[in-house]
Design a protein around this motif. Structure first.
Motif, PDB file in Angstrom:
ATOM      1  N   VAL A   1       0.828  -1.203   0.000  1.00  0.00           N
ATOM      2  CA  VAL A   1       0.000   0.000   0.000  1.00  0.00           C
ATOM      3  C   VAL A   1       0.865   1.257   0.000  1.00  0.00           C
ATOM      4  O   VAL A   1       0.547   2.240  -0.661  1.00  0.00           O
ATOM      5  CB  VAL A   1      -0.959   0.001   1.217  1.00  0.00           C
ATOM      6  CG1 VAL A   1      -1.727   1.305   1.310  1.00  0.00           C
ATOM      7  CG2 VAL A   1      -1.911  -1.175   1.120  1.00  0.00           C
TER       8      VAL A   1
ATOM      9  N   GLU B   1       2.065   2.008  -3.475  1.00  0.00           N
ATOM     10  CA  GLU B   1       0.990   2.443  -4.352  1.00  0.00           C
ATOM     11  C   GLU B   1       0.502   3.853  -4.031  1.00  0.00           C
ATOM     12  O   GLU B   1      -0.139   4.481  -4.859  1.00  0.00           O
ATOM     13  CB  GLU B   1      -0.189   1.475  -4.265  1.00  0.00           C
ATOM     14  CG  GLU B   1       0.120   0.109  -4.829  1.00  0.00           C
ATOM     15  CD  GLU B   1      -1.010  -0.871  -4.629  1.00  0.00           C
ATOM     16  OE1 GLU B   1      -2.138  -0.456  -4.322  1.00  0.00           O
ATOM     17  OE2 GLU B   1      -0.751  -2.072  -4.777  1.00  0.00           O
ATOM     18  N   THR B   2       0.781   4.326  -2.830  1.00  0.00           N
ATOM     19  CA  THR B   2       0.293   5.647  -2.449  1.00  0.00           C
ATOM     20  C   THR B   2       1.436   6.623  -2.168  1.00  0.00           C
ATOM     21  O   THR B   2       1.233   7.634  -1.505  1.00  0.00           O
ATOM     22  CB  THR B   2      -0.610   5.556  -1.200  1.00  0.00           C
ATOM     23  OG1 THR B   2       0.123   4.940  -0.133  1.00  0.00           O
ATOM     24  CG2 THR B   2      -1.866   4.778  -1.493  1.00  0.00           C
TER      25      THR B   2
ATOM     26  N   CYS C   1       1.619   8.868  -7.117  1.00  0.00           N
ATOM     27  CA  CYS C   1       0.343   9.585  -7.168  1.00  0.00           C
ATOM     28  C   CYS C   1       0.438  10.857  -8.001  1.00  0.00           C
ATOM     29  O   CYS C   1      -0.491  11.188  -8.740  1.00  0.00           O
ATOM     30  CB  CYS C   1      -0.155   9.888  -5.761  1.00  0.00           C
ATOM     31  SG  CYS C   1      -0.734   8.412  -4.881  1.00  0.00           S
TER      32      CYS C   1
ATOM     33  N   VAL D   1      -7.287   9.398  -5.982  1.00  0.00           N
ATOM     34  CA  VAL D   1      -6.697   8.313  -5.180  1.00  0.00           C
ATOM     35  C   VAL D   1      -7.750   7.279  -4.791  1.00  0.00           C
ATOM     36  O   VAL D   1      -7.552   6.091  -5.039  1.00  0.00           O
ATOM     37  CB  VAL D   1      -5.926   8.847  -3.948  1.00  0.00           C
ATOM     38  CG1 VAL D   1      -5.539   7.710  -3.013  1.00  0.00           C
ATOM     39  CG2 VAL D   1      -4.686   9.608  -4.391  1.00  0.00           C
ATOM     40  N   PRO D   2      -8.881   7.683  -4.208  1.00  0.00           N
ATOM     41  CA  PRO D   2      -9.840   6.643  -3.823  1.00  0.00           C
ATOM     42  C   PRO D   2     -10.500   5.917  -4.992  1.00  0.00           C
ATOM     43  O   PRO D   2     -10.943   4.780  -4.842  1.00  0.00           O
ATOM     44  CB  PRO D   2     -10.886   7.383  -2.995  1.00  0.00           C
ATOM     45  CG  PRO D   2     -10.675   8.817  -3.232  1.00  0.00           C
ATOM     46  CD  PRO D   2      -9.288   9.003  -3.745  1.00  0.00           C
TER      47      PRO D   2
ATOM     48  N   SER E   1      -6.822   3.289  -5.846  1.00  0.00           N
ATOM     49  CA  SER E   1      -7.319   2.185  -5.028  1.00  0.00           C
ATOM     50  C   SER E   1      -7.714   1.012  -5.918  1.00  0.00           C
ATOM     51  O   SER E   1      -8.349   1.190  -6.942  1.00  0.00           O
ATOM     52  CB  SER E   1      -8.535   2.646  -4.230  1.00  0.00           C
ATOM     53  OG  SER E   1      -9.182   1.552  -3.644  1.00  0.00           O
ATOM     54  N   GLU E   2      -7.326  -0.161  -5.500  1.00  0.00           N
ATOM     55  CA  GLU E   2      -7.701  -1.362  -6.252  1.00  0.00           C
ATOM     56  C   GLU E   2      -9.134  -1.804  -5.942  1.00  0.00           C
ATOM     57  O   GLU E   2      -9.655  -2.696  -6.604  1.00  0.00           O
ATOM     58  CB  GLU E   2      -6.723  -2.503  -5.940  1.00  0.00           C
ATOM     59  CG  GLU E   2      -5.325  -2.275  -6.480  1.00  0.00           C
ATOM     60  CD  GLU E   2      -5.263  -2.290  -8.003  1.00  0.00           C
ATOM     61  OE1 GLU E   2      -5.927  -3.145  -8.630  1.00  0.00           O
ATOM     62  OE2 GLU E   2      -4.555  -1.444  -8.559  1.00  0.00           O
ATOM     63  N   ASP E   3      -9.766  -1.166  -4.962  1.00  0.00           N
ATOM     64  CA  ASP E   3     -11.125  -1.540  -4.574  1.00  0.00           C
ATOM     65  C   ASP E   3     -12.112  -1.427  -5.731  1.00  0.00           C
ATOM     66  O   ASP E   3     -13.054  -2.201  -5.827  1.00  0.00           O
ATOM     67  CB  ASP E   3     -11.624  -0.655  -3.425  1.00  0.00           C
ATOM     68  CG  ASP E   3     -10.861  -0.885  -2.143  1.00  0.00           C
ATOM     69  OD1 ASP E   3     -10.135  -1.883  -2.047  1.00  0.00           O
ATOM     70  OD2 ASP E   3     -10.983  -0.041  -1.241  1.00  0.00           O
TER      71      ASP E   3
ATOM     72  N   LYS F   1     -13.954   8.065   1.904  1.00  0.00           N
ATOM     73  CA  LYS F   1     -12.684   7.647   1.304  1.00  0.00           C
ATOM     74  C   LYS F   1     -11.842   8.849   0.883  1.00  0.00           C
ATOM     75  O   LYS F   1     -10.625   8.843   1.022  1.00  0.00           O
ATOM     76  CB  LYS F   1     -12.948   6.736   0.102  1.00  0.00           C
ATOM     77  CG  LYS F   1     -13.552   5.401   0.471  1.00  0.00           C
ATOM     78  CD  LYS F   1     -13.927   4.605  -0.770  1.00  0.00           C
ATOM     79  CE  LYS F   1     -14.669   3.347  -0.405  1.00  0.00           C
ATOM     80  NZ  LYS F   1     -15.150   2.611  -1.592  1.00  0.00           N
TER      81      LYS F   1
ATOM     82  N   THR G   1      -8.037   9.924   2.365  1.00  0.00           N
ATOM     83  CA  THR G   1      -6.871  10.033   1.487  1.00  0.00           C
ATOM     84  C   THR G   1      -6.419  11.479   1.269  1.00  0.00           C
ATOM     85  O   THR G   1      -5.567  11.732   0.421  1.00  0.00           O
ATOM     86  CB  THR G   1      -7.158   9.371   0.119  1.00  0.00           C
ATOM     87  OG1 THR G   1      -8.288   9.995  -0.492  1.00  0.00           O
ATOM     88  CG2 THR G   1      -7.412   7.879   0.271  1.00  0.00           C
TER      89      THR G   1
END
Length: 160
Positions: A7, A10-11, A16, A46-47, A51-53, A84, A88
């Protein structure tokens, strides 16, 4: 075997800010007047894109899909989106600062965020980052097509 996600990688601000630069470039190119996005829209990236969500919601989508169609296919996108975004805020703010200091982004006098990147470094454009970059480009195109930042925020059910 359990796959672990990094994580922090990725952030990180560098990744980013590159994702934001892709979003800004796509937005400007797709906007009828060639404008860059207002900085408030960057806080959605970002969210949604990093995010992979929500990664699966972008499958079978292209630049013609558009934000309203994507949202109608995936109503779960708006669930807790404001929460979210708030979670972030620090990541996004750090990435904007990093991008502006590093010369990838520029904040204009009227509050828009411009991309100054002509090419992405190979280390950023491949691997895990490539999916986030693609999602950011799609969001840039779709959001520019909405006509105004207000229309985007209303469609996503968030306010500034």
């Amino acid at each position: 075997m359990i796959a672990a996600r990094d994580v922090f990688a990725e952030t990180n601000p560098a990744l980013c800010s590159a994702v934001f630069a892709q979003f800004c470039s796509a937005y400007r190119l797709a906007h009828p007047a060639g404008r860059s996005p207002v900085s408030a829209l960057i806080y959605l990236i970002v969210p949604i894109a990093v995010s992979e969500d929500l990664a699966l919601t972008f499958e079978k989508c292209n630049k013609e899909t558009g934000l309203p169609v994507w949202l109608s296919r995936n109503p779960k996108v708006t669930v807790d989106l404001a929460k979210k975004v708030n979670l972030t805020l620090d990541i996004t703010s750090a990435a904007i600062r990093f991008g502006c200091i590093g010369g990838a982004l520029r904040l204009t006098a009227d509050g828009n965020l411009e991309s100054l990147l002509e090419n992405l470094p190979a280390a950023i454009s491949g691997g895990v980052a490539s999916s986030a970059l693609k999602r950011a480009r799609l969001l840039g195109i779709w959001m520019a097509g909405m006509g105004s930042p207000r229309a985007v925020l209303e469609a996503l059910g968030v306010s500034v």
